[in-house]
Design a protein around this motif. Structure first.
Motif, mmCIF file in Angstrom:
data_model
loop_
_atom_site.group_PDB
_atom_site.id
_atom_site.type_symbol
_atom_site.label_atom_id
_atom_site.label_comp_id
_atom_site.label_asym_id
_atom_site.label_seq_id
_atom_site.Cartn_x
_atom_site.Cartn_y
_atom_site.Cartn_z
ATOM 1 N N ALA A 193 39.682 -20.690 -43.580
ATOM 2 C CA ALA A 193 38.965 -21.937 -43.302
ATOM 3 C C ALA A 193 39.314 -22.475 -41.919
ATOM 4 O O ALA A 193 38.432 -22.881 -41.151
ATOM 5 C CB ALA A 193 39.285 -22.975 -44.373
ATOM 6 N N LEU A 194 40.619 -22.478 -41.586
ATOM 7 C CA LEU A 194 41.034 -23.005 -40.285
ATOM 8 C C LEU A 194 40.535 -22.116 -39.152
ATOM 9 O O LEU A 194 40.124 -22.612 -38.092
ATOM 10 C CB LEU A 194 42.553 -23.126 -40.227
ATOM 11 C CG LEU A 194 43.098 -23.875 -39.008
ATOM 12 C CD1 LEU A 194 42.672 -25.337 -39.057
ATOM 13 C CD2 LEU A 194 44.626 -23.775 -38.937
ATOM 14 N N LEU A 195 40.557 -20.807 -39.375
ATOM 15 C CA LEU A 195 40.038 -19.881 -38.373
ATOM 16 C C LEU A 195 38.565 -20.182 -38.090
ATOM 17 O O LEU A 195 38.136 -20.233 -36.925
ATOM 18 C CB LEU A 195 40.200 -18.448 -38.878
ATOM 19 C CG LEU A 195 39.682 -17.321 -37.976
ATOM 20 C CD1 LEU A 195 40.476 -17.277 -36.683
ATOM 21 C CD2 LEU A 195 39.776 -15.979 -38.709
ATOM 22 N N ALA A 196 37.792 -20.415 -39.147
ATOM 23 C CA ALA A 196 36.370 -20.709 -38.970
ATOM 24 C C ALA A 196 36.167 -22.034 -38.240
ATOM 25 O O ALA A 196 35.328 -22.140 -37.336
ATOM 26 C CB ALA A 196 35.678 -20.738 -40.336
ATOM 27 N N ILE A 197 36.950 -23.050 -38.606
ATOM 28 C CA ILE A 197 36.783 -24.377 -37.992
ATOM 29 C C ILE A 197 37.149 -24.352 -36.519
ATOM 30 O O ILE A 197 36.381 -24.808 -35.654
ATOM 31 C CB ILE A 197 37.637 -25.416 -38.753
ATOM 32 C CG1 ILE A 197 37.071 -25.651 -40.152
ATOM 33 C CG2 ILE A 197 37.693 -26.735 -37.975
ATOM 34 C CD1 ILE A 197 37.951 -26.512 -41.036
ATOM 35 N N PHE A 216 37.572 -21.795 -34.360
ATOM 36 C CA PHE A 216 36.752 -20.922 -33.525
ATOM 37 C C PHE A 216 35.337 -21.477 -33.370
ATOM 38 O O PHE A 216 34.718 -21.321 -32.313
ATOM 39 C CB PHE A 216 36.725 -19.515 -34.107
ATOM 40 C CG PHE A 216 37.904 -18.683 -33.685
ATOM 41 C CD1 PHE A 216 39.118 -19.269 -33.365
ATOM 42 C CD2 PHE A 216 37.810 -17.302 -33.590
ATOM 43 C CE1 PHE A 216 40.205 -18.511 -32.970
ATOM 44 C CE2 PHE A 216 38.891 -16.526 -33.193
ATOM 45 C CZ PHE A 216 40.095 -17.143 -32.882
ATOM 46 N N ALA A 217 34.810 -22.127 -34.410
ATOM 47 C CA ALA A 217 33.472 -22.706 -34.306
ATOM 48 C C ALA A 217 33.451 -23.812 -33.248
ATOM 49 O O ALA A 217 32.558 -23.856 -32.387
ATOM 50 C CB ALA A 217 33.028 -23.258 -35.657
ATOM 51 N N LEU A 260 32.376 -25.991 -27.860
ATOM 52 C CA LEU A 260 32.831 -27.068 -26.984
ATOM 53 C C LEU A 260 33.841 -26.660 -25.918
ATOM 54 O O LEU A 260 34.179 -27.486 -25.061
ATOM 55 C CB LEU A 260 33.448 -28.195 -27.844
ATOM 56 C CG LEU A 260 32.529 -28.817 -28.908
ATOM 57 C CD1 LEU A 260 33.309 -29.812 -29.746
ATOM 58 C CD2 LEU A 260 31.325 -29.477 -28.257
ATOM 59 N N ARG A 261 34.355 -25.418 -25.964
ATOM 60 C CA ARG A 261 35.418 -25.079 -25.018
ATOM 61 C C ARG A 261 34.934 -25.140 -23.577
ATOM 62 O O ARG A 261 35.622 -25.673 -22.704
ATOM 63 C CB ARG A 261 35.982 -23.691 -25.327
ATOM 64 C CG ARG A 261 37.182 -23.342 -24.445
ATOM 65 C CD ARG A 261 37.966 -22.172 -24.990
ATOM 66 N NE ARG A 261 37.242 -20.915 -24.861
ATOM 67 C CZ ARG A 261 37.802 -19.718 -25.125
ATOM 68 N NH1 ARG A 261 39.051 -19.666 -25.552
ATOM 69 N NH2 ARG A 261 37.100 -18.623 -24.989
#
Length: 723
Positions: free
Chosen positions: A173-177, A179-180, A185-186
């Motif tokens: 879940a954290l990986l998806a959040i 990286f998304a 926005l990066r």
């Protein structure tokens, strides 16, 4: 757990060295003290499990550290504009870190289960093996905890893997959040993206913590395994990973914070009953202490007050013994619990003593070291491809890859075999239980059941039915039809049985100990022209108790009170001819049974409403001398017989029915007592008339209940005068 050290820096030959990042090994400021904290946490978990039977808070320390390590690494990658975001390699890396050791432990557990546990427990192990491999073990346990009829299955050799499942779900879940957000926005936000992550993680942490408190107050046993109720412990760790660059504390403050937080972690298990208090507000103690310990040495390289030095407690945990213990924390966590459970099952003990507990810990440590050295480490780090120097292949690198490939193949084969075996056994059990449909049509001559006790019917030599594998599903039709409210439901569910068009009504009300009489009541209703309407909730009798507990494990059951506040007005308004319910319960403190005082108010309400009560004496609960319930199917599958798996009558039933003492005060009570159809004069066996009497430790099987129909009908006729 999954708190393995970061991958050591690979040799790069003559390639220019990359600029080291703060907190990495290359920078010179790698947090070895947190490796040591892992060692302390796993020691607390294992010691408290083995010798004290308590929750130490060490798992919560693990969760917070997992969030810090994994979340911090992802945040650094997302904020580094020179880094290409590649989620697939991250997932592969997780698989290489998590699965090999887990598969080895599961495979060993499968062998020990077959050797030590009765076959009635193999299905649970198969279910939980698949749940562990699929990283949904916490939800499997939550489902078990919410099912009153499966309560005896909750302590398993794989129970501890719930926390790994929570971590695995969090990682994805954290990986998806992260990286998304980074993909979106990066580029436009650059380094300011850090604050977006801080806001998002803060919102997730607060939301999860609030949910944890609500879930804890609603059903603590289920909330304990709930991913959403545990997520804040990991997101808080990740949030701290985003905030550490901004921490500036003087050395004396760092020392005080490190000392206090370490003491809180060490003493948490002694002063907080984590089994009943987590994941509620008290979870802040181990998690908060972990966060403070992380911050006590955060960003010290850039802090002029510290000169890059660690506070004394941190230096202690950064020493080699603690770091070495922390390096094998994952494997030690995997091994210690199943070894403890298998030892207790083999020895027949309730808990480990000093000597056998020490041996369990020692064997766990040895297996953890071997697993870390020869399984985890070789497979966690991908071996580099053969390198050419002056057009010559370096041979030792080629040789290094071959054992790794072989080891990986063996572990993969173990995983495939374990999965296939689990599915095969589950299918076998399903097929055998499917044949249990014929149980309702068993010959009364071949399977007299209770008639062997009441009518002295002859008992031919035939195999027992239901079999030990069929027993689990030999339950009333109302259970299959969902006509009983589960632990979380407070609605009154009405279903009708017997002669559904009849004018006369018996309301079957209370918990599952009232419910299991439905099988016989349904038959009698169709024979004698009355209907049976259900008012049932799992583990919840009719009671005026303000703080009811779940019978058997004594955990708070507030929804039982809520349900009673709904069901009693409805029963009084519906005004059935009779209410059929249980009137006694077993003593928890001495042999025999008793009519609890919190039933008295119920009898008074029915008396005032002019409703008669068919007050059934409760079924004997099968418990050992240590007051622990046991499943007769397990006992029989483990080589026991009808007598050795039974109990003395005096241990579970008083000489007289306790309800009789209240008949003068409450003339609306019509006592029913089927004890002689269950127990002999001095002993309660678990098989009578070729029929297995119980489908668990305290519920009669539907098959045995059918054989009690005639005797129950005789007593009902005397109480009601209907036939």
């Amino acid at each position: 757990m999954t708190l393995a050290p970061s991958r050591p820096a690979a040799r790069t030959g003559s390639a220019p060295a990359a600029k080291p990042r703060s907190g990495t090994r290359d920078s010179g400021f790698y947090r070895h003290d947190l490796d040591g904290l892992r060692g302390v946490a796993i020691a607390l978990v294992a010691v408290f499990h083995v010798w004290f039977g308590r929750v130490s808070g060490g798992v919560d320390v693990f969760l917070a550290l997992s969030g810090f390590f994994f979340g911090g690494r992802l945040l650094r990658a997302a904020l580094d504009t020179s880094t290409v975001l590649r989620p697939v390699p991250e997932v592969v890396r997780l698989v290489r870190r998590l699965l090999p050791a887990l598969i080895v432990v599961l495979a060993a557990g499968a062998v020990l289960t077959i050797l030590i546990q009765p076959e009635t427990r193999w299905e649970t192990f198969a279910d939980q093996s698949l749940a562990s491999l699929g990283y949904y073990q916490n939800w499997e346990l939550a489902s078990t905890a919410s099912d009153y009829l499966r309560a005896g299955e909750t302590v398993s050799p794989l129970q501890h893997i719930w926390s790994m499942s929570v971590q695995g779900q969090f990682y994805i879940a954290l990986l998806a959040i992260i990286f998304a957000f980074a993909y979106l926005l990066r580029r436009p936000l650059g380094r300011h993206l850090r604050w977006v992550f801080i806001v998002v993680l803060t919102a997730l942490t607060v939301a999860s913590f609030v949910y944890a408190i609500i879930a804890h107050n609603t059903d603590q046993a289920v909330a304990y395994y709930n991913s959403f109720a545990r997520a804040w412990e990991l997101t808080l760790g990740a949030l701290i990973g985003a905030l550490v660059p901004y921490v500036r504390w003087p050395m004396w403050v760092r020392t005080v914070v490190a000392t206090v937080s370490l003491l809180a972690i060490l003493l948490c298990g002694w002063f907080i009953d984590g089994v009943n208090e987590f994941p509620g507000p008290w979870t802040l103690v181990p998690v908060g202490a972990t966060v403070l310990f992380i911050l006590s040495a955060a960003n010290r390289a850039a802090d002029p007050h510290t000169g890059g030095k660690l506070p004394l407690p941190n230096r202690l945990l950064a020493s080699k013994p603690f770091v070495a213990l922390g390096s094998m924390a994952y494997s030690l966590y995997l091994w210690h619990w199943p070894l403890l459970i298998f030892w207790l099952a083999y020895s027949g003990r309730d808990h480990a003593g000093f000597l056998d507990g020490a041996i369990v810990l020692l064997v766990s440590g040895v297996l953890a070291w071997l697993t870390t050295r020869y399984v985890e480490t070789p497979l966690r780090y991908k071996a580099p491809a053969p390198r050419q120097v002056n057009e010559v292949v370096v041979p030792w690198r080629t040789r290094m890859r071959r054992p790794t490939i072989v080891l990986g193949s063996i572990v993969t084969l173990l995983g495939v075999t374990l999965t296939a075996t689990s599915f095969t056994w589950r299918e076998h059990v399903t097929v055998e239980r499917a044949s249990g449909k014929e149980l309702s049509g068993l010959s009364a001559r071949d399977y007299p059941g209770a008639r062997a006790l009441i009518n002295n019917a002859k008992v031919p030599k035939l195999p027992m039915r239901p079999t030990v594998l069929e027993a689990k599903d030999d339950v009333p039709e109302s259970t299959h039809a969902g006509c009983i409210s589960d632990f979380s439901n407070v609605d009154v569910i009405n279903c009708t049985y017997g002669n559904k068009d009849a004018q006369r009504t018996i309301a079957l009300a209370g918990g599952s100990h009232a419910e299991h009489w439905l099988t016989a009541l349904d038959l009698l209703g169709r024979m004698h022209d009355f209907k049976v309407v259900t008012y049932l909730k799992m583990g919840c009798p009719l009671t005026t108790e303000q703080k009811p507990l779940v019978m058997g494990d004594n955990r708070p059951y507030p929804k039982c009170r809520e349900w009673n506040e709904k069901v009693m007005p409805k029963l009084l308004a519906d005004k059935p001819d009779y209410v059929f319910t249980t009137s006694t319960r077993p003593w928890n403190i001495k042999p025999g049974d008793v009519m609890p005082g919190f039933y008295v108010g119920i009898w008074q309400e029915f008396l005032d409403a002019g409703i008669d009560v068919l007050a059934m004496r409760d079924t004997p609960w099968l418990v050992r001398s240590n007051n622990k319930p046991f499943f007769p199917a397990d006992c029989l599958a483990d080589g026991g017989d009808a007598v050795s798996c039974g109990v003395k009558r005096a241990a579970v039933l008083s000489d007289d029915n306790p309800t009789l003492a209240f008949v003068k005060r409450f003339p609306n009570l019509k006592p029913l007592d089927m004890s002689d159809a269950v127990c002999r004069p001095d002993f309660c066996r678990v098989v009578e008339g070729n029929v297995l009497m119980y489908h668990d430790s305290h519920h009669l099987s539907a098959t045995y209940m059918r054989t009690m129909t005639n005797e129950l009908g005789r007593q009902l006729a005397a109480a009601t005068g209907w036939w």
